[in-house]
Design an enzyme around this catalytic site. Structure first.
Site, PDB file in Angstrom:
ATOM      1  N   HIS A 245       0.806  -1.216   0.000  1.00  0.00           N
ATOM      2  CA  HIS A 245       0.000   0.000   0.000  1.00  0.00           C
ATOM      3  C   HIS A 245       0.843   1.271   0.000  1.00  0.00           C
ATOM      4  CE1 HIS A 245       0.422  -0.208   4.504  1.00  0.00           C
ATOM      5  NE2 HIS A 245       0.376   1.098   4.382  1.00  0.00           N
ATOM      6  N   ASP A 286      -0.051  -7.678   1.310  1.00  0.00           N
ATOM      7  CA  ASP A 286       0.350  -6.280   1.459  1.00  0.00           C
ATOM      8  C   ASP A 286       1.870  -6.146   1.558  1.00  0.00           C
ATOM      9  OD1 ASP A 286       0.135  -3.552   1.641  1.00  0.00           O
ATOM     10  OD2 ASP A 286      -0.338  -3.518   3.775  1.00  0.00           O
ATOM     11  N   SER A 357       4.708   2.258   8.123  1.00  0.00           N
ATOM     12  CA  SER A 357       4.328   1.130   7.275  1.00  0.00           C
ATOM     13  C   SER A 357       5.517   0.623   6.469  1.00  0.00           C
ATOM     14  CB  SER A 357       3.220   1.539   6.310  1.00  0.00           C
ATOM     15  OG  SER A 357       2.011   1.713   6.978  1.00  0.00           O
TER      16      SER A 357
END
Length: 593
Positions: A245, A286, A357
């Site tokens: 992402h 992801d 992230s």
């Protein structure tokens, strides 16, 4: 962060629930037409799928001549044998392993001749070593240890591969296994295992991910559109792991704007950026593998069998809000959280913020145990990471490049006290084509029994499509042995189901309740709830078996990824007093395999 884990927020606003009715097998075609379909599959080169279809025709006792099926299967097996030989000669060892697995599932292992799984893995490892893919070579060497009875040379080769990467965690795991067999580590490997990296050293192996998406215009005013994330080196050739992402605009075919990917090294001067490119990405897990033309000072590595548990102390390194080289500490709060379509996640209380992230999650020894990927900003200390055990399974596909491809059976199951119950099969996908139905129970895949969805998913993910697997199904008092040809898993299983099937049937895997139509009044259809899955949206909304209801509204938002269902229902638990409720579910469900 991925979906911002808005599930919690959605559940606060909406009551969640679900519904659907039992599936019937597709209507039988004329025998001649069904045989022609299988012949067409074979003619098109889909010999593995044609074998699966032949197995289905035999089990259904279709009115097709046995000699015709036997002849066609023999030709398909010949094609399988020829493809296996060609793959080995072309040194396509991953493909050869896929075909060998299919031959074994079919019960035709003899088509491989003297080839074994172990011999093919050894060829694959040697090929990876010669091409410099040391990370993959270590993973393959570890696979060899479970491909039959390992010998001392197998352990020596795995230890040597781990030494080349300074993989302390892998060496310690190998040492523990070797000790039980009376084998000892070389002193050089023991020395590596005993070391512990400093935090400054580990920070040098991390990067800040920068995605420049140009200018975003809002209300006539332009703003810089930037994505900031974290990443870390896993390969001395400049390969970096991060989250999908974070770099999504680089690979999303629907994105039409400007997008440029850069990294910033931990010791780079302010403002310096190094161009990077996406090598491979995995939307299901992801994850993304990117590469920059740099030689890292430090590379991270983990172990194939790390034992982590709630309460363990952990550390995260990343660039929250762009503040580079930030280290935060906490503990593992829980294991086994189901937040992704496949696998599970770790819940951690280590502080994570936008920008974290893709950063590494480490244990007290400095070993990589996961990748930070999400947090709920409105709830302090509620953050999540992908365990390294799942990351490791995804690495080969990431290194192959492009979008990672996964296998699936094309069905949704629910964990019940009777086993893994099939609650839905997607039309024209493997399970439906093999004749599996709602209400069946999945007992085993390739002879191994499963009672947990996560374990069954892992078993299916070991295969690369198209690939044959042998599944055992329980239907009433009978057991069915089926040969199924796995196909490629779509990014969004529910969206595929909604395009191909009736809404009422898809409500079962989506919300967890099975409904049956009982009649109509003017424009409104009336239903009764026939089944409710424990722990599902419907169950948590207080919906019970035999509750009558009518559907008032149904909306699906594929952009935001959720479905809303408004019903008027007479709940048994509420004394059958009529009430209107709205229930919601994310389209990205975790019950498909």
């Amino acid at each position: 962060m991925k979906r911002s884990l808005a599930l919690a927020a959605l559940c606060v606003i909406l009551i969640v629930s679900c519904a659907t009715e039992p599936q019937s097998p597709p209507p039988a075609s004329l025998p001649a037409a069904r045989l022609k379909e299988v012949q067409d599959l074979f003619a098109a080169g889909s010999y593995l799928q044609s074998i699966g279809e032949i197995d289905t025709l035999r089990r259904e006792r279709a009115d097709v001549a046995a000699s015709d099926l036997d002849s066609l299967e023999a030709k398909a097996v010949e094609s399988l044998s020829a493809a296996l030989k060609k793959a080995v000669e072309g040194k396509s060892y991953d493909d050869a392993l896929r075909l060998l697995d299919s031959a074994q599932a079919l019960g035709k292992a003899e088509v491989a001749g003297n080839l074994t799984r172990k011999s093919l893995l050894e060829k694959l490892a040697a090929s990876q070593d010669s091409s410099g893919d040391q990370v993959l070579a270590l993973l393959t060497r570890i696979r060899i240890l479970s491909a039959g009875e390992p010998v001392e040379a197998d352990f020596d080769a795995a230890v040597t591969a781990a030494e080349a990467l300074d993989n302390r965690a892998a060496i310690r795991s190998l040492a523990a296994t070797m000790k039980t067999r009376g084998l000892a580590l070389p002193s050089s490997a023991a020395g590596i295992a005993a070391t512990a990296p400093s935090f400054p050293k580990m920070i040098s192996g991390t990067v800040t991910i920068l995605v420049n998406r140009g200018i975003r215009v809002e209300n006539g005013v332009g703003y810089p559109d930037r994505v900031i994330g974290s990443g870390f080196f896993i390969d001395k050739r400049g390969y970096i792991l991060t989250n999908h992402h974070v770099i999504e605009s680089e690979v999303d075919p629907k994105y039409e704007g400007y997008s440029r990917l850069y990294i910033r090294l931990s010791e780079s001067p302010a403002g310096e950026r190094i161009p990077a490119k996406v090598v491979g990405y995995d939307k299901i897990f992801d994850l993304a593998l990117i590469k920059a033309e740099v030689t890292p000072e430090y590379t991270f590595s983990g172990s194939f069998d790390q034992a982590v548990a709630p309460g363990d102390r952990i550390f995260a390194i990343g660039s929250p809000a762009g503040l580079e080289k930030t280290i935060t500490a906490g503990i593992i709060s829980a294991m086994g959280r189901r937040l992704l379509q496949v696998g599970d996640s770790m819940q951690v209380d280590v502080p994570l913020n936008p920008g974290n992230s893709g950063g590494p999650l480490l244990d007290e020894k400095g070993d990589l145990i996961g990748i930070c990927f999400a947090g709920l900003q409105q709830f302090a200390g509620l953050n999540f990471a992908i365990p390294y055990t799942w990351v490791e399974k995804a690495l080969p596909a990431l290194y192959r490049g492009g979008q990672a491809i996964h296998s699936w059976l094309g069905m949704a199951v629910a964990e019940t006290d009777k086993g893994l119950e099939v609650v839905y099969t997607v039309p024209n996908e493997p399970a439906a084509l093999a004749g599996l139905r709602t209400g069946d129970f999945l007992e085993a895949v390739d002879g191994v029994s499963y009672t947990k969805l996560q374990d069954a998913q892992e078993a299916v993910l070991r295969h690369t499509p198209p690939s044959l697997v042998h599944v055992t199904i329980r239907r009433g008092e009978s057991k069915i042995q089926a040969l199924v040809c796995l196909t490629q898993r779509p990014d969004d299983p529910i969206e595929v189901a909604l395009k191909r099937d009736e809404r009422d049937k898809v409500l079962y895997p989506l919300f967890g309740m099975q409904i049956e139509k009982t009649g109509s009044f003017f424009w409104r259809d009336n239903y009764v709830v026939r089944r409710v899955t424990k722990g599902s949206v419907a169950d948590e909304s207080g919906i019970s078996v035999d509750d009558p209801l009518s559907i008032q509204d149904w909306r699906v938002d594929t952009d935001k990824g959720y479905a809303l269902l408004q019903v008027v229902i007479k709940k048994k638990r509420a004394g059958f007093i009529e009430s209107a409720i709205q229930i919601a579910s994310y389209l990205e469900t975790e019950n498909f395999l």
